[in-house]
Design a protein around this motif. Structure first.
Motif, short mmCIF file in Angstrom:
data_model
loop_
_atom_site.label_atom_id
_atom_site.label_comp_id
_atom_site.label_asym_id
_atom_site.label_seq_id
_atom_site.Cartn_x
_atom_site.Cartn_y
_atom_site.Cartn_z
N ARG A 55 24.57 -24.90 -14.47
CA ARG A 55 25.98 -25.30 -14.40
C ARG A 55 26.31 -26.30 -15.51
O ARG A 55 27.37 -26.21 -16.14
N GLN A 56 25.41 -27.25 -15.74
CA GLN A 56 25.66 -28.25 -16.79
C GLN A 56 25.72 -27.61 -18.17
O GLN A 56 26.36 -28.14 -19.09
N ALA A 57 25.05 -26.46 -18.32
CA ALA A 57 25.10 -25.72 -19.59
C ALA A 57 26.28 -24.76 -19.66
O ALA A 57 26.44 -24.04 -20.64
N GLY A 58 27.11 -24.74 -18.60
CA GLY A 58 28.27 -23.87 -18.57
C GLY A 58 27.94 -22.43 -18.24
O GLY A 58 28.74 -21.53 -18.54
N LEU A 59 26.79 -22.19 -17.61
CA LEU A 59 26.37 -20.84 -17.29
C LEU A 59 26.60 -20.54 -15.81
O LEU A 59 26.45 -21.43 -14.96
N ALA A 60 26.95 -19.31 -15.51
CA ALA A 60 27.16 -18.90 -14.12
C ALA A 60 25.81 -18.70 -13.44
O ALA A 60 24.81 -18.37 -14.08
N ILE A 61 25.80 -18.88 -12.12
CA ILE A 61 24.61 -18.63 -11.32
C ILE A 61 24.60 -17.17 -10.92
O ILE A 61 25.51 -16.70 -10.23
N ASP A 62 23.57 -16.44 -11.35
CA ASP A 62 23.41 -15.04 -10.98
C ASP A 62 22.31 -14.96 -9.92
O ASP A 62 21.13 -15.14 -10.22
N GLU A 63 22.71 -14.71 -8.68
CA GLU A 63 21.75 -14.69 -7.59
C GLU A 63 20.70 -13.59 -7.76
O GLU A 63 19.62 -13.66 -7.17
N GLN A 64 21.00 -12.58 -8.57
CA GLN A 64 20.02 -11.53 -8.82
C GLN A 64 18.83 -12.03 -9.64
O GLN A 64 17.78 -11.38 -9.68
N CYS A 65 19.01 -13.18 -10.26
CA CYS A 65 17.91 -13.77 -11.04
C CYS A 65 16.98 -14.62 -10.17
O CYS A 65 16.01 -15.17 -10.67
N ILE A 66 17.30 -14.72 -8.89
CA ILE A 66 16.50 -15.56 -7.98
C ILE A 66 15.74 -14.66 -7.02
O ILE A 66 16.34 -13.91 -6.25
N ASP A 67 14.42 -14.71 -7.08
CA ASP A 67 13.59 -13.93 -6.17
C ASP A 67 12.62 -14.89 -5.49
O ASP A 67 12.54 -16.07 -5.83
N VAL A 68 11.87 -14.38 -4.50
CA VAL A 68 11.01 -15.23 -3.68
C VAL A 68 9.56 -14.76 -3.77
O VAL A 68 9.27 -13.59 -3.51
N GLY A 69 8.68 -15.67 -4.15
CA GLY A 69 7.25 -15.38 -4.16
C GLY A 69 6.53 -16.01 -2.99
O GLY A 69 5.37 -15.69 -2.71
N ASP A 70 7.20 -16.96 -2.31
CA ASP A 70 6.67 -17.58 -1.09
C ASP A 70 5.29 -18.20 -1.31
O ASP A 70 4.45 -18.24 -0.41
N TYR A 71 5.04 -18.68 -2.53
CA TYR A 71 3.78 -19.33 -2.91
C TYR A 71 2.56 -18.42 -2.76
O TYR A 71 1.43 -18.88 -2.65
N GLY A 72 2.80 -17.10 -2.74
CA GLY A 72 1.70 -16.14 -2.65
C GLY A 72 1.54 -15.35 -3.93
O GLY A 72 2.52 -15.11 -4.66
N LEU A 73 0.33 -14.92 -4.25
CA LEU A 73 0.07 -14.20 -5.50
C LEU A 73 0.67 -12.80 -5.47
O LEU A 73 1.36 -12.38 -6.41
N GLU A 74 0.42 -12.06 -4.41
CA GLU A 74 0.93 -10.69 -4.33
C GLU A 74 2.46 -10.67 -4.29
O GLU A 74 3.10 -9.85 -4.96
N LYS A 75 3.05 -11.58 -3.53
CA LYS A 75 4.51 -11.63 -3.45
C LYS A 75 5.11 -12.06 -4.79
O LYS A 75 6.21 -11.62 -5.15
N SER A 76 4.39 -12.88 -5.53
CA SER A 76 4.87 -13.28 -6.86
C SER A 76 4.82 -12.10 -7.83
O SER A 76 5.71 -11.94 -8.67
N GLU A 77 3.78 -11.29 -7.71
CA GLU A 77 3.71 -10.07 -8.52
C GLU A 77 4.89 -9.16 -8.22
O GLU A 77 5.56 -8.64 -9.14
N GLN A 78 5.18 -8.98 -6.94
CA GLN A 78 6.30 -8.12 -6.55
C GLN A 78 7.63 -8.69 -7.04
O GLN A 78 8.50 -7.95 -7.51
N ALA A 79 7.79 -10.02 -6.94
CA ALA A 79 9.02 -10.65 -7.40
C ALA A 79 9.19 -10.47 -8.90
O ALA A 79 10.31 -10.22 -9.40
N THR A 80 8.09 -10.59 -9.65
CA THR A 80 8.15 -10.40 -11.10
C THR A 80 8.61 -9.00 -11.45
O THR A 80 9.48 -8.80 -12.31
N ARG A 81 8.06 -8.00 -10.76
CA ARG A 81 8.44 -6.61 -11.04
C ARG A 81 9.92 -6.38 -10.73
O ARG A 81 10.62 -5.67 -11.48
N ARG A 82 10.41 -6.97 -9.64
CA ARG A 82 11.84 -6.80 -9.30
C ARG A 82 12.73 -7.44 -10.37
O ARG A 82 13.76 -6.87 -10.76
N LEU A 83 12.36 -8.62 -10.81
CA LEU A 83 13.16 -9.31 -11.83
C LEU A 83 13.22 -8.50 -13.12
O LEU A 83 14.28 -8.39 -13.75
#
Length: 336
Positions: A205-233
Motif C-alpha cells: 500500500r505504501q508503494a501505491g500497489l493494490a493487494i491481489d489476494e491471488q498472490c497470497i497462498d498458505v504453506g502452513d509452515y509445512g514443506l509439502e504444503k509450501s511446495e503445493q503453494a509454490t506451484r499454485r502461485l
C-alpha cells in the motif's frame, strides 16, 4: 461446580477479595475474612493449586510448551533456555503440542500436578481458565509467553515486531523492482502469520500497489504444503516475480520446487525467507531472509521467568527484540 465467583456472591464480596483471603488473608479485614472462610468451609471449596502454595513446592523442572519442538527455528530458542535453566538448577522438559489445545492444557497441567515449577509458553492460547475480575498474576504459575503471543493483559511476553519485519522484507523486494510479490503464509490463525501478512500489505500500500489476494497462498509452515503453494502461485496467468515465504523452511521448499520446474533463482524469480535458521546460509542459492534473534528469545524468556521462580510476582512486560534483513543470493533485481 463452586468457584471463586460463587464464593464471592454468597459471601457478599468481590472475587478479588476471595482471592486475597485464600492467598494473602492478612490483607483482608477480619469480618470479611470470616464471611469468606465460612462459605469456603461450608462448600468444601479447594483453591486452585496454581497459587502461591504451588510456588513453594519446588520440582526444579520447567516445561516449554511448543507447537513444533523439532523445527529448525525452535532449536536455538530451546537450547538457550536449557542452558540458562541448567545454570540455575532447573531441567527443561519439552511439550510438543502439534498445535493441539488439548496437549497445551495437558502439558500446562504438569505444574498443577507438581511435575514442573514454571512454563515457557510458545502457543497463542492460555492453557488455563482464568477469572477476568482477578489479576492474572494471582491465578497463574510462573510463566512467560513468547513468539506466538496470547492476547491477554498481564503476561510477560517476548517477541519481535513481525509486522515491521515483514514490511522491511517486502520493501527490499520492491527496491529490486518487484511489484508482483507472492506470499507463502503460515497458519492463518497464528498471531505471527497475521502480523507478517499485515506488514506485507503495508509495504504494498505504501508503494501505491493494490493487494491481489491471488498472490497470497498458505504453506502452513509445512514443506509439502509450501511446495503445493509454490506451484499454485506460478500457475497464475501473471505469476509473481518474487515470493516471500513466512519461514526459511517454507522458502527452501519453494526454491526446490521452482528449480524442479525449470526456474532459476534469482534470475527468473526471487525468494525471501523468514527466521535465518542455520541452514539458510548453506542452501543453494543461499537464502535472503529476515533474521530473528532466536538465542536471545530463549535467553530473555528465562530472564523473565527466573524471578517468578524465586517468588517474585509476575509482571506484565512486552519485550520486543530486533530483527535484521540478511541479504544473500536468493534475491535479485526483477528480470526485464
Amino acid at each position: 461446580m463452586t468457584g471463586i465467583r460463587e464464593i464471592a456472591i454468597e459471601a457478599g464480596v468481590s472475587p478479588a477479595t476471595v482471592s486475597r483471603v485464600i492467598r494473602n488473608p492478612e490483607l483482608v479485614s477480619k469480618e470479611r475474612r470470616q464471611r469468606v472462610q465460612a462459605v469456603i468451609d461450608r462448600t468444601g471449596y479447594t483453591p486452585n493449586s496454581l497459587g502461591v502454595s504451588l510456588r513453594k513446592a519446588k520440582t526444579n523442572r520447567l516445561v516449554a510448551i511448543i507447537p513444533d519442538a523439532i523445527s529448525a527455528f525452535n532449536y536455538p530458542v530451546i537450547r538457550a533456555m536449557e542452558s540458562i535453566a541448567l545454570e540455575n538448577g532447573y531441567s527443561l522438559l519439552l511439550g510438543d503440542t502439534q498445535e493441539m489445545e488439548t496437549r497445551e492444557r495437558s502439558f500446562a497441567a504438569m505444574v498443577s500436578s507438581r511435575q514442573a515449577d514454571g512454563i515457557l509458553l510458545f502457543c497463542p492460547r492460555l492453557p488455563f481458565d482464568v477469572e477476568p475480575s482477578i489479576p492474572l498474576a494471582n491465578q497463574l504459575p510462573p510463566m512467560v509467553n513468547a513468539c506466538e503471543l496470547v492476547p491477554v493483559n498481564g503476561l510477560p511476553q517476548v517477541n519481535i515486531d513481525n509486522r515491521a519485519a515483514a514490511r522491511d522484507g517486502v520493501e527490499y523486494l520492491l527496491s529490486l523492482g518487484h511489484t508482483r510479490i507472492g506470499v507463502i503464509a503460515g497458519n492463518l490463525k497464528s498471531p505471527s502469520t497475521k502480523d507478517r501478512l499485515a506488514g506485507y500489505k503495508d509495504a504494498l500500500r505504501q508503494a501505491g500497489l493494490a493487494i491481489d489476494e491471488q498472490c497470497i497462498d498458505v504453506g502452513d509452515y509445512g514443506l509439502e504444503k509450501s511446495e503445493q503453494a509454490t506451484r499454485r502461485l506460478m500457475k497464475q496467468p501473471q505469476p509473481p516475480t518474487a515470493i516471500f515465504a513466512f519461514s526459511d523452511e517454507m522458502a527452501m521448499a519453494c526454491i526446490a520446487t521452482l528449480c524442479k520446474s525449470g526456474y532459476r533463482v534469482p534470475d527468473d524469480i526471487s525468494v525471501l525467507g523468514f527466521d535465518n535458521i542455520s541452514y539458510a546460509n548453506y542452501c543453494n542459492p543461499s537464502l535472503t531472509t529476515i533474521a530473528q534473534p532466536m538465542s536471545d528469545i530463549g535467553r530473555v524468556c528465562m530472564e523473565l521467568l527466573l524471578p517468578q521462580l524465586r517468588g517474585e510476582p509476575m509482571v506484565a512486560q512486552n519485550i520486543v527484540l530486533d530483527h535484521t534483513l540478511i541479504i544473500r543470493e536468493s534475491t535479485g533485481p526483477v528480470k526485464t
